[in-house]
Design a protein around this motif. Structure first.
Motif, mmCIF file in Angstrom:
data_model
loop_
_atom_site.group_PDB
_atom_site.id
_atom_site.type_symbol
_atom_site.label_atom_id
_atom_site.label_comp_id
_atom_site.label_asym_id
_atom_site.label_seq_id
_atom_site.Cartn_x
_atom_site.Cartn_y
_atom_site.Cartn_z
ATOM 1 N N GLU A 3 -12.836 0.445 32.236
ATOM 2 C CA GLU A 3 -12.403 -0.374 33.383
ATOM 3 C C GLU A 3 -10.905 -0.852 33.220
ATOM 4 N N GLY A 4 -10.298 -1.030 34.437
ATOM 5 C CA GLY A 4 -8.797 -1.109 34.399
ATOM 6 C C GLY A 4 -8.785 -2.514 35.209
ATOM 7 N N ARG A 5 -7.599 -2.791 35.234
ATOM 8 C CA ARG A 5 -7.150 -4.300 36.061
ATOM 9 C C ARG A 5 -7.470 -3.919 37.424
ATOM 10 N N ASN A 6 -7.077 -2.750 38.105
ATOM 11 C CA ASN A 6 -7.001 -2.571 39.529
ATOM 12 C C ASN A 6 -7.933 -1.341 39.885
ATOM 13 N N ARG A 7 -8.837 -1.110 39.037
ATOM 14 C CA ARG A 7 -9.834 -0.113 39.679
ATOM 15 C C ARG A 7 -11.346 -0.314 39.097
ATOM 16 N N GLU A 8 -12.263 0.352 39.717
ATOM 17 C CA GLU A 8 -13.635 0.312 39.614
ATOM 18 C C GLU A 8 -13.842 0.882 38.130
ATOM 19 N N ASN A 50 -5.892 0.528 27.750
ATOM 20 C CA ASN A 50 -7.221 -0.130 27.994
ATOM 21 C C ASN A 50 -8.157 0.371 27.157
ATOM 22 N N ARG A 69 -18.697 -9.551 36.492
ATOM 23 C CA ARG A 69 -18.009 -9.894 37.606
ATOM 24 C C ARG A 69 -18.759 -11.162 37.966
#
Length: 99
Positions: A3-8, A50, A69
């Protein structure tokens, strides 16, 4: 799982190559280890970027994503938004969240 900061989050199935006392090695040679911050899965042993997460099942990975989430959602409830809830609702939330 990555998982990344700006991706699913991306969930992939991998083959476990070896299980040692400290590390679990997958087919491509990546090693994963246990850490207190993630008691239900293993964290990739790398020094930069990451870190990937390794879970025993897809269900466990999906549960981690949902919990992550929900934690973000709870942290985004501001004082102004909380005024929309009744006192009884806020008491119940506090009862659940406070140990």
């Amino acid at each position: 799982m990555h998982e990344g900061r700006n991706r699913e989050p991306e969930i992939r199935e991998v083959k476990v190559k070896a299980v040692g006392r400290k590390y679990v090695t997958i087919g491509n040679g990546d090693r994963y280890e246990s850490e207190e911050s993630n008691p239900f899965g293993l964290i990739q042993n790398i020094d930069y970027g990451n870190k990937g997460l390794l879970y025993p099942s897809r269900t466990d990975a999906n549960n981690y994503i949902e919990k992550s989430r929900l934690s973000v959602w709870i942290s985004n409830i501001s004082w102004i938004k909380s005024r929309n809830y009744t006192l009884e609702q806020l008491r119940k939330v506090k009862e659940i969240l406070v140990d």
